[in-house]
Design a protein around this motif. Structure first.
Motif, mmCIF file in Angstrom:
data_model
loop_
_atom_site.group_PDB
_atom_site.id
_atom_site.type_symbol
_atom_site.label_atom_id
_atom_site.label_comp_id
_atom_site.label_asym_id
_atom_site.label_seq_id
_atom_site.Cartn_x
_atom_site.Cartn_y
_atom_site.Cartn_z
ATOM 1 N N TYR A 24 12.015 0.872 -58.292
ATOM 2 C CA TYR A 24 11.416 -0.460 -58.376
ATOM 3 C C TYR A 24 11.016 -0.894 -56.975
ATOM 4 C CZ TYR A 24 12.981 -1.378 -63.086
ATOM 5 O OH TYR A 24 13.146 -1.353 -64.434
ATOM 6 N N TYR A 25 10.010 -1.655 -56.860
ATOM 7 C CA TYR A 25 9.588 -2.241 -55.592
ATOM 8 C C TYR A 25 9.280 -1.184 -54.545
ATOM 9 C CZ TYR A 25 11.822 -6.047 -58.005
ATOM 10 O OH TYR A 25 12.183 -6.949 -58.967
ATOM 11 N N GLU A 26 9.079 0.056 -54.995
ATOM 12 C CA GLU A 26 8.680 1.082 -54.044
ATOM 13 C C GLU A 26 7.273 0.734 -53.587
ATOM 14 O OE1 GLU A 26 8.771 5.923 -53.839
ATOM 15 O OE2 GLU A 26 9.573 4.896 -55.571
ATOM 16 N N ASP A 27 7.088 0.746 -52.279
ATOM 17 C CA ASP A 27 5.854 0.178 -51.764
ATOM 18 C C ASP A 27 4.745 1.210 -51.581
ATOM 19 O OD1 ASP A 27 4.781 -2.207 -51.424
ATOM 20 O OD2 ASP A 27 5.400 -2.510 -49.335
ATOM 21 N N ILE A 28 4.568 2.071 -52.578
ATOM 22 C CA ILE A 28 3.476 3.024 -52.441
ATOM 23 C C ILE A 28 2.521 2.855 -53.618
ATOM 24 C CG2 ILE A 28 4.487 4.874 -51.048
ATOM 25 C CD1 ILE A 28 5.206 6.144 -53.861
ATOM 26 N N ALA A 29 1.272 3.101 -53.339
ATOM 27 C CA ALA A 29 0.291 3.056 -54.417
ATOM 28 C C ALA A 29 0.047 4.483 -54.894
ATOM 29 C CB ALA A 29 -1.000 2.435 -53.916
ATOM 30 N N LEU A 30 0.059 4.682 -56.194
ATOM 31 C CA LEU A 30 -0.201 6.010 -56.741
ATOM 32 C C LEU A 30 -1.715 6.228 -56.775
ATOM 33 C CD1 LEU A 30 2.149 5.675 -59.835
ATOM 34 C CD2 LEU A 30 2.677 6.849 -57.703
ATOM 35 N N PRO A 31 -2.178 7.436 -56.432
ATOM 36 C CA PRO A 31 -3.616 7.674 -56.545
ATOM 37 C C PRO A 31 -4.058 7.513 -58.002
ATOM 38 C CG PRO A 31 -2.464 9.627 -55.705
ATOM 39 C CD PRO A 31 -1.435 8.579 -55.920
ATOM 40 N N SER A 32 -5.106 6.769 -58.213
ATOM 41 C CA SER A 32 -5.516 6.423 -59.575
ATOM 42 C C SER A 32 -6.179 7.588 -60.291
ATOM 43 C CB SER A 32 -6.491 5.256 -59.514
ATOM 44 O OG SER A 32 -7.123 5.104 -60.759
ATOM 45 N N LEU A 33 -5.751 7.831 -61.517
ATOM 46 C CA LEU A 33 -6.417 8.839 -62.349
ATOM 47 C C LEU A 33 -7.696 8.268 -62.968
ATOM 48 C CD1 LEU A 33 -3.343 10.478 -64.042
ATOM 49 C CD2 LEU A 33 -5.152 11.763 -62.918
ATOM 50 N N THR A 34 -7.710 6.953 -63.138
ATOM 51 C CA THR A 34 -8.907 6.318 -63.694
ATOM 52 C C THR A 34 -10.129 6.580 -62.815
ATOM 53 O OG1 THR A 34 -7.496 4.578 -64.561
ATOM 54 C CG2 THR A 34 -9.846 4.126 -64.534
ATOM 55 N N ALA A 35 -9.894 6.655 -61.510
ATOM 56 C CA ALA A 35 -10.995 6.896 -60.585
ATOM 57 C C ALA A 35 -11.705 8.210 -60.912
ATOM 58 C CB ALA A 35 -10.477 6.912 -59.156
ATOM 59 N N LEU A 36 -10.941 9.183 -61.434
ATOM 60 C CA LEU A 36 -11.543 10.471 -61.802
ATOM 61 C C LEU A 36 -11.935 10.490 -63.270
ATOM 62 C CD1 LEU A 36 -8.781 12.711 -60.213
ATOM 63 C CD2 LEU A 36 -10.977 12.118 -59.181
ATOM 64 N N HIS A 37 -11.041 9.934 -64.100
ATOM 65 C CA HIS A 37 -11.237 9.984 -65.549
ATOM 66 C C HIS A 37 -11.108 8.572 -66.111
ATOM 67 C CE1 HIS A 37 -11.006 14.296 -65.184
ATOM 68 N NE2 HIS A 37 -9.854 14.182 -64.556
ATOM 69 N N PRO A 38 -12.237 7.883 -66.283
ATOM 70 C CA PRO A 38 -12.189 6.474 -66.719
ATOM 71 C C PRO A 38 -11.416 6.268 -68.019
ATOM 72 C CG PRO A 38 -14.416 7.107 -66.103
ATOM 73 C CD PRO A 38 -13.600 8.355 -66.055
ATOM 74 N N ALA A 39 -11.242 7.345 -68.794
ATOM 75 C CA ALA A 39 -10.529 7.215 -70.061
ATOM 76 C C ALA A 39 -9.134 6.621 -69.874
ATOM 77 C CB ALA A 39 -10.422 8.577 -70.738
ATOM 78 N N LEU A 40 -8.567 6.763 -68.681
ATOM 79 C CA LEU A 40 -7.194 6.289 -68.494
ATOM 80 C C LEU A 40 -7.087 4.813 -68.117
ATOM 81 C CD1 LEU A 40 -6.880 9.542 -67.996
ATOM 82 C CD2 LEU A 40 -4.591 8.796 -67.365
ATOM 83 N N HIS A 41 -8.222 4.115 -68.063
ATOM 84 C CA HIS A 41 -8.163 2.742 -67.537
ATOM 85 C C HIS A 41 -7.221 1.799 -68.287
ATOM 86 C CE1 HIS A 41 -10.607 0.066 -70.193
ATOM 87 N NE2 HIS A 41 -10.982 1.219 -70.682
ATOM 88 N N PRO A 42 -7.166 1.840 -69.649
ATOM 89 C CA PRO A 42 -6.275 0.841 -70.266
ATOM 90 C C PRO A 42 -4.810 1.080 -69.920
ATOM 91 C CG PRO A 42 -7.313 2.234 -71.956
ATOM 92 C CD PRO A 42 -7.898 2.640 -70.648
ATOM 93 N N PHE A 43 -4.448 2.349 -69.755
ATOM 94 C CA PHE A 43 -3.042 2.670 -69.465
ATOM 95 C C PHE A 43 -2.657 2.199 -68.061
ATOM 96 C CE2 PHE A 43 -4.403 6.286 -72.342
ATOM 97 C CZ PHE A 43 -3.890 5.701 -73.478
#
Lengths: 253, 503
Positions: free
Chosen positions: B76-95
Motif C-alpha cells: 500500500y502507498y508504494e510510491d511507484i507508478a506501474l507502466p501502463s498496459l493501456t498505452a500499448l493495448h487500449p483494451a485494458l483501459h477500463p481495468f
C-alpha cells in the motif's frame, strides 16, 4: 418491396389486448401474496430467515410487498402459509397497504388518498416523465411495454414524454443511486404543478437489495409526497396500467 | 511459469496455486501476447490481501480454450507508478481506470486515466460525476452537444458529450457511473446465498438469466456441486430465449428509430411472445427466479417443453419474415448500411466483445472458445460473423442469432426427457481461500464473474464484468464522422447496459 410487408402484416394480425380491465396472467406469475396462519409457524420462520430483503415478519404475521422481490422462495419453504397468486392488481396510494396480512384478500387502493385535482386534470390525458435512478433496465423495459402494440396504454391518453416541461408527473425506478439523486430532483422541479410521483418497482419502493448500500441516496422519497406505489421485480405492465387507471379515476378496483 | 492454466469447466483454484510474479515480467509477456488475436484479458483487478494489494489478471486464449491466471502484488502507498498496459493495448483501459479509481495506483503514461464509474468507495472523493473531465477541442467552427444523464426515452442514465462540426460528430465521450449501486460490495456484505443469487439477477435486468448463470457457475465451482446434465440443458434453453427476446427487441428499436412502424410493432409483438414464454415457464418475463445454484425451482415439464417448442417455432417463422422484409427495404438499408462503421482492427484494439465484435469480424464468442453448459457438447456452436462492422452488420448478426437460438432450443428440447431435478443449494460450504472464474456469453457478449473466498469460505471479493464495460468505447468510435442524427440507430445497434457497467 411490398410483398414481404404484406406477409409480415398477415402474420402479425391483431395484437392489442381488447379490454385492459379483463386480463388474466399465467398461473406461474407471482403477484399478490396470500398468507394463512397455522398453529405451527416454524415454516414461516425458516422462510423469513432466508428472505433476501427481510420482507417477512413472523409476529404478527405479515409480508411487505414493497420489499418483496417476488422470488417465491418463501412460498416453497412455507407452502401452507404463503402463496403467490397471479393477481397483478397490487399498486396502492398507501405504502402501508402493500404490507399483506392473513386478513388481506386484495390490495386496498385507498382511493381516498387520491388528491381531488388528479382525476379532474389527468383523467383524459396523463403525460409522464420516467427517471431511471439505478434501475436495472427490467422495470424500464416493462414501462416501455405499457405503450407497445400489445398493451397500448396510449389509448387512454397515458404516455411517456421526453421533456419534464411537458409532463404531469414523474415515474421513478431503481433504488436511487447517489449520482442520480440530484438529476432526479432537478427533473422533478422542472415539472409544472400540479404534479404526481409514481414509484415503480420494489427496488424503488424500499431500496430492495440495495436498501443498505452506501451508494444510494433515497432522500427524495422523504422530501416529496408519493401518489402511487407499484411493487414488482420488475413491475408488470398490467400492474402499472391498473394502478394508473385507478389513480386518474378510469376505474375503481 | 507466469500463469496458472485452467479452463471454463474446471473447479475453483486455491489462491496459493496462482503464481505471484513481478509486474515487469507480466508486462513484458502481455506486451507481446496481446498483439495476437487469440488472446484477450477477461478481467484484471486488485484487492487488499493481508498487508498488500494483490492484482489478479485473467487472460483468455481463444485458440486453446485456456483460462490463464496470473497475479502480482505491491505495498500500500508504494510510491511507484506501474507502466501502463493501456498505452500499448487500449483494451485494458477500463481495468486500469478502475484500479486507479479504487486504490489510487498510478499507471505511468496511461493515456486516458479518467474515473470509470465514480464508485462510492473511490479514493478521491473530490472527484464527482458532475465535474467529469470531458475532453474538449478548441475551434470556432465546433460546438458541443450535451445529452443526459436523463435521456429522452425510458432508459437508464448516462452523460454523452458530442463535439460536432456542423452536423457531423468529431468526437463522442460517454461519462458513466450514474447507475452505480455498489453491487460488488453487496455480494460480500451478506452470507445469504439466495440474496447473492438475486443480486446477480439484478446486475443488468435485461441479462438476468446470463448474469444468473455466471453466478451459479461461480458458486458451483466453489461448492463442488455441479449442475446435472438436464439442468445444464435447461439453462442453455433459458439463455437462448433471453438472447432471442433481446435481439428481437433491438431489431424493433432499430426500426423505431428510422420511423419504420411495421417492423417496430411486429418485433414488439414477437418480443412479448418470447418473454411471455419465459414467464409461462418461470413466472417472470425476464427469467428472474429461473437460475439457481446447483438446482432449480422451475424444472421443465413435458407440457412446458411443448409450449416452448411451439412458441419458438412460431416466433422463428414470423421473425424471419420481418428479417426478409428489412433486407428488401431500400429505405431501411439506406440508413443502416455503412453507418457507424467500426473496422475489425479498431474493434480488436479496444477489446470489443460479443455480437458487436462479431459484426466487425472479430470472432469473440465464449460459447465456442470456452465452452460451458450444453455448448461444445450437445450444441456444436458456430459463431455468426460479419465483416462490415456497420449498423447493418450488427443488425444482421442479431437477426441470424435469433434464428440460430431458435434452432438450438428446438435441438435441445426435441430430445429432452424431464427427469428428477435437484432443488437449489444455498448452504453447501464453499472452498476456502479459492478463486472461482465463470465465463459465459450473454446476448451482449462475454460475461465474467470472479469470486474469491476467505479462510472460512465466505465470499471476500466478488468481481463482475459485463460486456458493456468494453463495448461503450466501440459506440463512441462508431459515431465519429457520422451525422449526429444517426446517433440513435448506432446506440440501438449496440444497446449497451448502463447498470452492468456502473455496477
Amino acid at each position: 418491396m411490398i410483398l414481404p410487408k404484406i406477409k409480415v402484416l398477415k402474420s402479425h394480425g391483431w395484437q392489442y389486448i381488447p379490454d385492459l380491465n379483463n386480463v388474466t396472467l399465467t398461473e406461474e406469475f407471482r403477484g399478490r401474496v396470500e398468507l394463512s396462519e397455522t398453529s405451527d409457524m416454524s415454516d414461516v420462520e425458516a422462510a423469513a430467515k432466508i428472505c433476501p430483503t427481510q420482507a417477512i415478519t413472523t409476529v404478527p404475521f405479515s409480508l411487505d410487498m414493497g420489499r418483496c422481490l417476488f422470488c417465491g422462495e418463501c412460498a416453497l419453504r412455507a407452502p401452507r402459509n404463503i402463496r403467490f397468486t397471479n393477481d397483478y392488481k397490487i399498486g396502492s396510494t398507501s405504502r402501508e397497504a402493500l404490507i399483506v396480512t392473513p386478513q388481506t384478500k386484495s390490495v386496498d387502493f385507498h382511493q381516498q388518498n387520491v388528491r381531488k385535482e388528479i382525476p379532474k386534470l389527468f383523467g383524459r390525458a396523463l403525460k409522464l416523465r420516467q427517471v431511471s435512478a439505478a434501475g436495472d433496465a427490467s422495470v424500464e423495459m416493462e414501462l416501455n411495454a405499457t405503450g407497445n402494440v400489445n398493451f397500448d396504454f396510449g389509448r387512454y391518453g397515458v404516455e411517456f414524454v421526453a421533456s419534464p416541461r411537458h409532463a404531469d408527473g414523474v415515474v421513478i425506478t431503481g433504488p436511487i443511486s447517489k449520482s442520480m439523486a440530484e438529476p432526479l430532483d432537478i427533473c422533478f422541479k422542472a415539472i409544472p404543478d400540479p404534479k404526481i410521483v409514481i414509484v415503480c418497482g420494489s427496488e424503488a419502493i424500499s431500496g430492495g437489495l440495495y436498501a443498505q448500500s452506501k451508494a444510494v441516496d433515497r432522500s427524495f422519497l422523504e422530501k416529496y409526497h408519493v401518489d402511487l406505489w407499484l411493487p414488482g421485480t420488475p413491475t408488470h405492465p398490467m400492474t402499472f396500467i391498473d394502478g394508473v387507471m385507478n389513480l386518474i379515476g378510469l376505474k375503481k378496483r | 511459469m507466469i500463469y496458472y492454466i485452467t479452463d471454463n469447466r474446471n473447479q475453483a483454484i486455491h489462491l496459493r496455486e496462482i503464481p505471484e510474479v513481478d509486474y515487469a515480467a507480466l508486462y513484458e509477456d502481455l506486451k507481446e501476447r496481446l498483439t495476437q488475436e487469440q488472446y484477450h484479458v477477461a478481467h484484471y483487478f486488485a484487492r487488499p490481501e493481508e498487508q498488500k494489494l494483490r492484482f489478479y489478471l485473467i487472460l483468455l486464449d481463444d485458440a486453446t480454450a485456456q483460462i490463464m491466471i496470473s497475479s502480482f502484488s505491491m505495498e500500500y502507498y508504494e510510491d511507484i507508478a506501474l507502466p501502463s498496459l493501456t498505452a500499448l493495448h487500449p483494451a485494458l483501459h477500463p481495468f486500469e481506470r478502475e484500479i486507479t479509481e479504487l486504490y489510487n495506483v498510478e499507471f505511468d503514461s496511461m493515456p486516458w486515466n479518467k474515473p470509470l464509474r465514480f464508485a462510492f468507495n473511490r479514493r478521491n472523493r473530490n472527484s464527482t460525476i458532475d465535474n467529469y473531465p470531458f475532453y474538449t477541442i478548441e475551434g470556432e467552427s465546433l460546438h458541443e452537444v450535451n445529452v443526459g444523464p436523463i435521456h429522452a426515452g425510458i432508459i437508464e442514465p448516462g452523460a454523452f458529450r458530442f463535439i460536432c462540426n456542423g452536423e457531423n460528430v468529431l468526437h463522442l465521450e460517454i461519462a458513466l457511473g450514474y447507475q452505480h449501486r455498489g453491487v460488488e460490495n453487496e455480494f460480500t456484505a451478506t452470507d445469504n446465498r439466495l440474496r447473492q443469487m438475486l443480486l446477480s439477477e439484478s446486475i443488468a435486468g435485461d441479462s438476468a438469466v446470463s448474469h444468473g448463470v455466471a453466478f451459479a457457475m461461480a458458486m458451483e465451482k466453489l461448492s463442488g456441486k455441479k449442475a446435472d446434465e438436464n439442468l445444464e440443458r435447461e439453462r442453455t434453453v433459458a439463455l437462448e430465449l433471453e438472447r432471442m427476446a433481446m435481439h428481437i427487441a433491438d431489431t424493433g428499436a432499430l426500426c423505431t428509430d428510422v420511423g419504420y412502424q411495421l417492423g417496430q410493432v411486429a418485433c414488439e409483438a414477437l418480443r412479448t411472445m418470447t418473454i411471455n414464454t419465459t414467464q409461462a415457464w418461470c413466472g417472470n418475463r425476464f427469467g428472474k427466479g429461473l437460475i439457481r445454484p446447483s438446482g432449480t425451482n422451475k424444472p421443465l415439464t413435458k407440457e412446458k417443453v411443448e409450449m416452448i417448442r411451439q412458441n419458438v417455432a412460431q416466433i422463428k417463422r414470423r421473425y424471419n419474415e420481418v428479417r426478409e422484409d428489412i433486407k428488401t427495404s431500400a429505405s431501411l438499408l439506406a440508413r443502416y448500411e455503412q453507418c457507424g462503421n467500426v473496422p475489425k482492427q479498431e474493434m480488436q484494439r479496444i477489446g470489443g466483445v460479443g455480437m458487436a465484435a462479431r459484426a466487425s469480424g472479430v470472432s469473440r464468442d465464449i460459447r465456442s472458445s470456452h465452452p460451458y453448459l450444453a455448448y461444445g457438447t450437445e450444441l456444436k456452436h458456430e459463431s455468426i460473423i460479419k465483416r462490415q462492422g456497420d449498423v447493418m452488420a450488427r443488425l444482421m448478426v442479431r437477426c441470424r442469432e435469433v434464428l440460430q437460438s431458435a434452432d438450438y432450443i428446438e435441438q435441445i428440447l426435441s430430445n429432452y426427457t424431464p427427469a428428477e431435478s435437484h432443488l437449489p443449494d444455498y448452504d453447501s460450504p464453499l472452498k476456502e481461500e479459492s478463486i472461482s472464474i465463470a465465463l459465459m456469453e450473454g446476448w451482449r457478449g462475454e460475461i465474467c464473474h470472479v469470486a474469491i473466498t476467505d479462510k472460512e469460505g465466505k465470499i471476500e471479493t466478488y468481481k463482475i464484468k459485463d460486456p458493456s464495460l468494453h463495448n461503450w468505447l466501440a459506440l463512441a468510435l462508431a459515431v465519429r464522422g457520422e451525422g449526429i442524427s444517426d446517433f440513435p440507430i448506432n446506440n440501438k445497434s449496440f444497446n449497451l447496459s448502463y447498470c452492468g457497467h456502473d455496477l
